[in-house]
Design an enzyme around this catalytic site. Structure first.
Site, PDB file in Angstrom:
ATOM      1  CB  ALA A 169      -0.906  -0.018   1.230  1.00  0.00           C
TER       2      ALA A 169
ATOM      3  CB  CYS B 296      -4.160  -6.179   6.851  1.00  0.00           C
ATOM      4  SG  CYS B 296      -3.981  -4.599   7.642  1.00  0.00           S
TER       5      CYS B 296
ATOM      6  N   GLY C   7       8.591 -13.397   2.639  1.00  0.00           N
ATOM      7  CA  GLY C   7       9.186 -12.946   3.896  1.00  0.00           C
ATOM      8  C   GLY C   7      10.683 -12.989   3.856  1.00  0.00           C
TER       9      GLY C   7
ATOM     10  N   GLY D  88       8.821  -8.214  -1.220  1.00  0.00           N
ATOM     11  CA  GLY D  88       8.303  -6.916  -0.789  1.00  0.00           C
ATOM     12  C   GLY D  88       9.407  -5.924  -0.498  1.00  0.00           C
TER      13      GLY D  88
HETATM   14  C1  LIG Z   1       4.794  -0.470   3.178  1.00  0.00           C
HETATM   15  C2  LIG Z   1       4.147  -1.823   3.069  1.00  0.00           C
HETATM   16  C3  LIG Z   1       2.860  -1.933   2.606  1.00  0.00           C
HETATM   17  C4  LIG Z   1       2.258  -3.194   2.506  1.00  0.00           C
HETATM   18  N1  LIG Z   1       1.008  -3.290   1.970  1.00  0.00           N
HETATM   19  C5  LIG Z   1       0.475  -4.516   1.743  1.00  0.00           C
HETATM   20  C6  LIG Z   1      -0.761  -4.658   1.056  1.00  0.00           C
HETATM   21  O1  LIG Z   1      -1.386  -3.683   0.653  1.00  0.00           O
HETATM   22  N2  LIG Z   1      -1.245  -5.918   0.866  1.00  0.00           N
HETATM   23  C7  LIG Z   1      -0.568  -7.031   1.295  1.00  0.00           C
HETATM   24  O2  LIG Z   1      -1.044  -8.164   1.108  1.00  0.00           O
HETATM   25  N3  LIG Z   1       0.597  -6.918   1.951  1.00  0.00           N
HETATM   26  C8  LIG Z   1       1.136  -5.697   2.157  1.00  0.00           C
HETATM   27  N4  LIG Z   1       2.366  -5.592   2.754  1.00  0.00           N
HETATM   28  C9  LIG Z   1       3.081  -6.814   3.119  1.00  0.00           C
HETATM   29  C10 LIG Z   1       3.987  -7.267   1.974  1.00  0.00           C
HETATM   30  O3  LIG Z   1       3.226  -7.572   0.831  1.00  0.00           O
HETATM   31  C11 LIG Z   1       4.809  -8.506   2.395  1.00  0.00           C
HETATM   32  O4  LIG Z   1       3.916  -9.544   2.706  1.00  0.00           O
HETATM   33  C12 LIG Z   1       5.688  -8.241   3.603  1.00  0.00           C
HETATM   34  O5  LIG Z   1       6.384  -7.014   3.460  1.00  0.00           O
HETATM   35  C13 LIG Z   1       6.691  -9.381   3.815  1.00  0.00           C
HETATM   36  O6  LIG Z   1       7.495  -9.558   2.686  1.00  0.00           O
HETATM   37  P1  LIG Z   1       9.002  -8.968   2.613  1.00  0.00           P
HETATM   38  O7  LIG Z   1       9.755  -9.541   3.761  1.00  0.00           O
HETATM   39  O8  LIG Z   1       9.497  -9.397   1.273  1.00  0.00           O
HETATM   40  O9  LIG Z   1       8.866  -7.492   2.737  1.00  0.00           O
HETATM   41  C14 LIG Z   1       2.960  -4.353   2.907  1.00  0.00           C
HETATM   42  C15 LIG Z   1       4.262  -4.227   3.403  1.00  0.00           C
HETATM   43  C16 LIG Z   1       4.857  -2.989   3.479  1.00  0.00           C
HETATM   44  C17 LIG Z   1       6.278  -2.903   3.986  1.00  0.00           C
END
Ligand SMILES: Cc1cc2nc3c(=O)[nH]c(=O)nc-3n(C[C@H](O)[C@H](O)[C@H](O)COP(=O)(O)O)c2cc1C
Length: 373
Positions: A20, A103, A207, A230
């Protein structure tokens, strides 16, 4: 075997995680220019989509060459979810729908939304089924993204994965943390492996993929079918070039010097201006990315701060010109977490939420536009 999303091959099996406030059409284009895979838009609430909220209608814009158009929906009500998906189908708004059940923010879980939903297995199943049944006749695949559960005593991912599979999803993605962990500690990749063993549909792991080689390691260690990336790409859209190289077995990795980073920053801001159609809003939106791009580079606090406050492309250009362009990429930062990290917290839920797993009652006031996963 190549990962499939309906009729779309996903090769390499890499998905830009919906974020988001980040993964708008501009950021997705920047990432798409680097590599291949699926690039998911910002989370869209089903209520806002169903009632044609103008701000939401801006958020669901895709690039003319963007295929598949991948939209993430967040809903808590099967009826409204079906209505939102019907709009997607009838107006041909997307080619893929991902449902967000991850979320963990208090204002959402305290109302019974987001990562609180899979605990209510019938409600969860009804939302997923409503989306799949509405999207399937149009050939639009539906996927889900979830966490391990509410906390270690209330894990839901194996059961939720089976329910989603039975409802007909194309894949299940797991952010391998509980809601209580928020973004703290390390993702538990072992749970991704367990989910993979439990399901027949593809499982995507999510993750703590900070480098391309982490993605290969996750695939190897868990047997998962693809990865969702992410925070690792915040201020580093070229991570998708590294991922493409890694999956093709090539050793090269992009290590831009500060001048090259400045060019990417300029392009990111420019793409935001094109999308926003208003320079001031766009450059203001860009401010949040500045620290991510400059992470690890020796740039003084005044210059950083000025960039994070700039409000026009001219001002930004002037400041980017002051960077030491020959400064090499800070390799000491490789493999380090970036973006949001925080501490664990007890998950706030509606009163009595945990007592009855089978109620399909729709939580009230549990949709907000600005919440992530
Ligand atoms: C700023 C931000 C916004 C996020 N918004 C969403 C979202 O809108 N929908 C969602 O499913 N996950 C959202 N996430 C979670 C990420 O999609 C992801 O699951 C999470 O960051 C873990 O993955 P990573 O370790 O690669 O960052 C958000 C994460 C961050 C940091």
């Amino acid at each position: 075997m190549t990962l499939q999303l309906g009729t779309y091959p996903v090769d390499p099996p890499v998905v830009l995680a919906p974020m988001a406030g980040i993964t708008n059409v501009a950021f997705r284009q920047l990432c798409r220019e680097q590599g291949a895979g699926i690039y998911v838009c910002e989370m869209i609430t089903t209520v806002a989509l169903a009632v044609r909220n103008p701000k939401t209608d801006k958020m669901i814009e895709f690039g003319p060459d963007e295929h598949p158009r991948s939209m993430q929906l967040y809903g808590v009500d099967p009826v409204i979810t079906a209505k939102a998906v019907r709009r997607v189908v009838e107006e041909n708004l997307a080619d893929h729908i991902d449902l967000n059940f991850g979320c963990s923010v208090k204002k959402i879980t305290s109302k019974g939304g987001g990562s609180a939903i899979p605990w209510k297995r019938n409600l969860f199943g009804a939302i997923v089924k409503a989306a799949v049944d509405t999207a399937a006749p149009a050939g639009i695949p539906v996927t889900i993204k979830m966490r391990k559960g509410i906390d270690d005593d209330h894990l839901t991912y194996l059961e939720a994965g089976r329910i989603a599979q039975d409802a007909g999803v194309a894949w299940v993605a797991l952010h391998a943390r509980t809601a209580a962990q928020r973004y703290s500690g390390e993702a538990d990749w072992e749970s991704i492996g367990l989910l993979k063993q439990a399901l027949d549909v593809p499982v995507l792991g999510n993750g703590d993929i900070w480098e391309a080689d982490d993605a290969l390691r996750m695939m190897r260690e868990t047997g998962c079918d693809g990865v969702v990336v992410g925070r690792g790409c915040l201020g580093r859209p070229w991570l998708f070039a590294d991922l493409a190289a890694a999956f093709a077995g090539r050793p090269e990795r992009v290590m831009p010097n500060l001048g090259e980073v400045a060019q990417v920053m300029r392009r990111h801001a420019e793409l935001l201006v094109q999308w926003w159609g208003a320079e001031r809003e766009a450059v203001t939106d860009f401010r949040k990315h500045v620290a991510w791009y400059l992470k690890g580079f020796p740039v003084g606090p005044q210059l950083r701060q000025a960039m994070a406050m700039s409000s026009s492309l001219m001002e930004l250009d002037d400041l980017l010109g002051k960077l030491e362009h020959d400064e090499p990429f800070p390799v000491a930062n490789l493999g380090q977490p970036r973006g949001r990290t925080n501490s664990p917290a007890k998950v706030v839920l509606p009163y009595g939420w945990l007592d009855d797993r089978d109620s399909a009652a729709v939580p009230e006031d549990a949709e907000h536009d600005d919440s992530g996963g």
